[in-house]
Design a protein around this motif. Structure first.
Motif, PDB file in Angstrom:
ATOM      1  N   VAL A  86       1.038  -1.402  -0.178  1.00  0.00           N
ATOM      2  CA  VAL A  86      -0.137   0.266   0.029  1.00  0.00           C
ATOM      3  C   VAL A  86       0.825   0.945   0.128  1.00  0.00           C
ATOM      4  O   VAL A  86       1.712   1.297   0.990  1.00  0.00           O
ATOM      5  CB  VAL A  86      -1.472   0.154   1.695  1.00  0.00           C
ATOM      6  N   ALA A  87       0.735   2.083  -0.971  1.00  0.00           N
ATOM      7  CA  ALA A  87       1.431   3.196  -0.801  1.00  0.00           C
ATOM      8  C   ALA A  87       1.395   4.137  -0.063  1.00  0.00           C
ATOM      9  O   ALA A  87       1.704   4.899   0.600  1.00  0.00           O
ATOM     10  CB  ALA A  87       1.764   3.988  -2.497  1.00  0.00           C
ATOM     11  N   PHE A  96     -12.035   5.196   3.595  1.00  0.00           N
ATOM     12  CA  PHE A  96     -10.932   5.572   3.691  1.00  0.00           C
ATOM     13  C   PHE A  96     -10.421   4.987   2.197  1.00  0.00           C
ATOM     14  O   PHE A  96     -10.918   3.884   1.280  1.00  0.00           O
ATOM     15  CB  PHE A  96      -9.873   4.871   4.347  1.00  0.00           C
ATOM     16  N   GLU A  97     -10.058   5.633   1.648  1.00  0.00           N
ATOM     17  CA  GLU A  97      -9.636   5.421   0.050  1.00  0.00           C
ATOM     18  C   GLU A  97      -7.608   4.465   0.072  1.00  0.00           C
ATOM     19  O   GLU A  97      -6.732   5.342   0.922  1.00  0.00           O
ATOM     20  CB  GLU A  97      -9.148   6.502  -0.744  1.00  0.00           C
ATOM     21  N   VAL A  98      -7.697   3.844  -0.642  1.00  0.00           N
ATOM     22  CA  VAL A  98      -6.271   3.092  -0.204  1.00  0.00           C
ATOM     23  C   VAL A  98      -5.697   2.868  -1.277  1.00  0.00           C
ATOM     24  O   VAL A  98      -6.490   2.448  -2.417  1.00  0.00           O
ATOM     25  CB  VAL A  98      -6.597   1.553   0.652  1.00  0.00           C
ATOM     26  N   GLY A 103      -1.291   1.818  -8.067  1.00  0.00           N
ATOM     27  CA  GLY A 103      -1.667   3.345  -8.019  1.00  0.00           C
ATOM     28  C   GLY A 103      -2.940   2.830  -8.242  1.00  0.00           C
ATOM     29  O   GLY A 103      -3.949   3.527  -8.075  1.00  0.00           O
ATOM     30  N   GLU A 104      -3.788   1.695  -7.621  1.00  0.00           N
ATOM     31  CA  GLU A 104      -4.672   1.258  -7.682  1.00  0.00           C
ATOM     32  C   GLU A 104      -4.997   1.545  -7.146  1.00  0.00           C
ATOM     33  O   GLU A 104      -5.324   1.840  -5.366  1.00  0.00           O
ATOM     34  CB  GLU A 104      -5.011  -0.850  -8.157  1.00  0.00           C
ATOM     35  N   ARG A 105      -6.239   2.445  -6.827  1.00  0.00           N
ATOM     36  CA  ARG A 105      -7.482   2.631  -5.189  1.00  0.00           C
ATOM     37  C   ARG A 105      -8.577   2.212  -5.360  1.00  0.00           C
ATOM     38  O   ARG A 105      -9.155   1.817  -6.074  1.00  0.00           O
ATOM     39  CB  ARG A 105      -7.805   4.422  -5.412  1.00  0.00           C
ATOM     40  N   LEU A 106      -8.587   2.222  -3.962  1.00  0.00           N
ATOM     41  CA  LEU A 106      -9.769   0.497  -2.687  1.00  0.00           C
ATOM     42  C   LEU A 106     -10.333   1.657  -2.146  1.00  0.00           C
ATOM     43  O   LEU A 106      -9.383   2.401  -1.553  1.00  0.00           O
ATOM     44  CB  LEU A 106      -9.422  -0.689  -3.008  1.00  0.00           C
ATOM     45  N   LEU A 107     -11.608   1.416  -1.794  1.00  0.00           N
ATOM     46  CA  LEU A 107     -12.830   1.858  -0.914  1.00  0.00           C
ATOM     47  C   LEU A 107     -12.652   1.048   0.163  1.00  0.00           C
ATOM     48  O   LEU A 107     -13.196  -0.082  -0.157  1.00  0.00           O
ATOM     49  CB  LEU A 107     -13.739   3.262  -1.151  1.00  0.00           C
ATOM     50  N   GLN A 236      14.427   0.817  16.713  1.00  0.00           N
ATOM     51  CA  GLN A 236      12.936  -0.202  15.666  1.00  0.00           C
ATOM     52  C   GLN A 236      12.115   1.249  15.197  1.00  0.00           C
ATOM     53  O   GLN A 236      12.245   2.371  15.544  1.00  0.00           O
ATOM     54  CB  GLN A 236      11.775  -0.798  16.744  1.00  0.00           C
ATOM     55  N   GLU A 237      12.214   1.117  13.592  1.00  0.00           N
ATOM     56  CA  GLU A 237      11.067   2.102  13.266  1.00  0.00           C
ATOM     57  C   GLU A 237       9.689   1.445  12.522  1.00  0.00           C
ATOM     58  O   GLU A 237       9.620   0.311  12.149  1.00  0.00           O
ATOM     59  CB  GLU A 237      11.972   2.527  12.018  1.00  0.00           C
ATOM     60  N   GLN A 238       8.940   2.341  12.576  1.00  0.00           N
ATOM     61  CA  GLN A 238       7.222   1.352  11.636  1.00  0.00           C
ATOM     62  C   GLN A 238       7.823   0.976  10.661  1.00  0.00           C
ATOM     63  O   GLN A 238       7.894   1.686   9.208  1.00  0.00           O
ATOM     64  CB  GLN A 238       6.688   2.659  11.446  1.00  0.00           C
ATOM     65  N   GLY A 239       7.181   0.122  10.198  1.00  0.00           N
ATOM     66  CA  GLY A 239       7.516  -0.912   9.312  1.00  0.00           C
ATOM     67  C   GLY A 239       6.200  -0.050   7.448  1.00  0.00           C
ATOM     68  O   GLY A 239       7.023  -0.370   6.646  1.00  0.00           O
ATOM     69  N   ALA A 240       5.223   0.739   8.377  1.00  0.00           N
ATOM     70  CA  ALA A 240       4.837   2.020   6.788  1.00  0.00           C
ATOM     71  C   ALA A 240       4.946   3.265   8.122  1.00  0.00           C
ATOM     72  O   ALA A 240       4.823   3.449   9.079  1.00  0.00           O
ATOM     73  CB  ALA A 240       3.929   0.999   6.497  1.00  0.00           C
ATOM     74  N   ASP A 241       4.658   4.041   6.656  1.00  0.00           N
ATOM     75  CA  ASP A 241       4.633   5.851   7.486  1.00  0.00           C
ATOM     76  C   ASP A 241       2.800   6.116   7.386  1.00  0.00           C
ATOM     77  O   ASP A 241       2.769   6.872   7.332  1.00  0.00           O
ATOM     78  CB  ASP A 241       5.555   6.508   5.839  1.00  0.00           C
ATOM     79  N   LEU A 242       2.137   4.769   6.962  1.00  0.00           N
ATOM     80  CA  LEU A 242       0.317   4.953   7.010  1.00  0.00           C
ATOM     81  C   LEU A 242      -0.271   5.655   7.528  1.00  0.00           C
ATOM     82  O   LEU A 242      -1.279   6.624   8.062  1.00  0.00           O
ATOM     83  CB  LEU A 242      -0.325   3.662   6.328  1.00  0.00           C
ATOM     84  N   ALA A 243       0.428   5.325   9.372  1.00  0.00           N
ATOM     85  CA  ALA A 243      -0.574   5.984  10.504  1.00  0.00           C
ATOM     86  C   ALA A 243       0.209   7.613  10.494  1.00  0.00           C
ATOM     87  O   ALA A 243      -0.649   8.199  10.836  1.00  0.00           O
ATOM     88  CB  ALA A 243       0.297   5.402  11.387  1.00  0.00           C
TER      89      ALA A 243
END
Ligand SMILES: Cc1cc2nc3c(=O)[nH]c(=O)nc-3n(C[C@H](O)[C@H](O)[C@H](O)COP(=O)(O)OP(=O)(O)OC[C@H]3O[C@@H](n4cnc5c(N)ncnc54)[C@H](O)[C@@H]3O)c2cc1C
Length: 307
Positions: A86-87, A96-98, A103-107, A236-243
């Motif tokens: 997930v980008a 939420f839009e993921v 580039g595909e977008r999912l809701l 340790q760092e977060q595995g993703a920047d999404l939060a």
């Protein structure tokens, strides 16, 4: 670019992360007849480990095998899995839009972040080949295998002190390597001495061994100390920047914070489970938090649907 109705699909929940936390949540939510998507970029925290210890009924299992069984048991419930990263994520009114990496977008109506942590190892020559085999960060995961052996601990100040004392639970033969000044108070140094823990302050040149198994810690003056395993704390760092993108509260100490109950974050409709919210960083805890978050997600959906 706006989202068109042709390139979006609606899920009840999108789970980002396919480790123990994400798969456990997916199992409960699938059984709740929810439309569930798990997105898994394939980068698991324990990728360096061959065996996972301390997971009830699965002690010693290969981490990949746990995930294989976990995925297999999702099949009857129609849970979808995508091997993709997930980008981006953003709130869009009540949904939420993921955005996937392509580039595909999912809701979706609810989001569950099970994106884990990434460990940064100290810059010690020889360490990468040994990490997960004879160099470890977690005594609860790998202390038993090092029991009664010659254990080295790497760390400075309070970090080195507490880990070295900790390791006495597994072996009497513990030496603390501080790779420079130990930065210990006189009373802390006395405490280590009282428990028979030697301290080596010389700079470390490299770790030497064979097939990932530590044999000796070589110091800068060429002398060495025989050791069979090394324990250290990782950064340790977060595995993703999404939060962060969703503006969830994140702290160094506790990771993505949960606001109230059932793993909901400070951002309504966004849940977190597993290592990303730092508690006890064990796989069974991640799985338990995944189940707890699933409970929270389903209750929130029921509240909306049955108002
Ligand atoms: C070397 C090592 C050995 C360990 N040994 C043990 C042990 O013996 N026993 C034990 O209980 N614990 C052990 N642990 C800890 C254990 O691995 C973790 O507690 C557990 O994996 C946490 O599960 P999780 O689901 O939160 O995260 P992870 O298992 O790390 O899974 C994170 C998931 O998020 C996904 N992800 C991240 N970002 C994105 C994105 N942008 N898009 C899509 N997917 C994304 C990843 O691909 C992955 O699927 C060990 C850890 C390490 C590092």
């Amino acid at each position: 670019m706006s989202t068109s109705s042709a390139d979006v699909r609606g899920y009840d929940v999108i789970i980002i992360g396919g480790g123990p936390a994400g798969l456990s949540a997916a199992l409960i939510l699938g059984r709740c007849r929810r439309r569930v998507l798990v997105c898994d970029s394939g980068r698991y925290r324990n990728h360096a480990a061959h065996a996972m210890h301390g997971f009830l009924s699965r002690d010693g299992i290969a981490p990949s095998e746990l995930r294989r069984i976990g995925r297999e048991q999702l099949q009857p419930y129609g849970v979808e899995i995508r091997e993709a990263a997930v980008a981006d994520v953003r709130r869009e009114a009540t949904r939420f839009e993921v955005t996937m990496e392509g580039g595909e977008r999912l809701l979706c109506r609810k989001l569950l972040l099970a994106t884990g942590l990434v460990d940064r190892l100290p810059d010690l020559p020889g360490l990468p080949a040994m990490y997960g085999k004879s160099a470890h960060h977690c005594p609860y995961c790998d202390g038993w295998e090092a029991r009664d052996k010659a254990i080295g601990v790497y760390g400075q100040g309070c970090t080195g002190l507490s880990l070295a004392l900790n390791m006495k639970t597994w072996s009497d033969d513990v030496i603390l390597f501080t790779d420079g000044p130990a930065s210990l108070s006189r009373s802390d140094a006395a405490r280590l001495a009282r428990h028979g823990i030697g301290v080596r302050e010389e700079r470390i040149a490299r770790l030497e061994g064979r097939d990932g198994m530590l044999e000796r810690v070589v110091l800068e003056d060429g002398s060495f100390v025989e050791r069979r395993s090394l324990f250290l704390k990782t950064k340790q760092e977060q595995g993703a920047d999404l939060a962060r993108k969703l503006r969830c509260k994140i702290t160094e100490e506790r990771g993505v914070e949960t606001a109230d109950k059932h793993e909901e974050t400070t951002c309504e409709g966004v849940f977190v489970a597993g290592d990303a919210s730092k508690d006890v960083l064990l796989a069974i805890m991640a799985a338990a938090e995944g189940a707890d978050a699933a409970f929270g997600v389903n209750c929130a959906l029921q509240e909306e649907d049955l108002a």
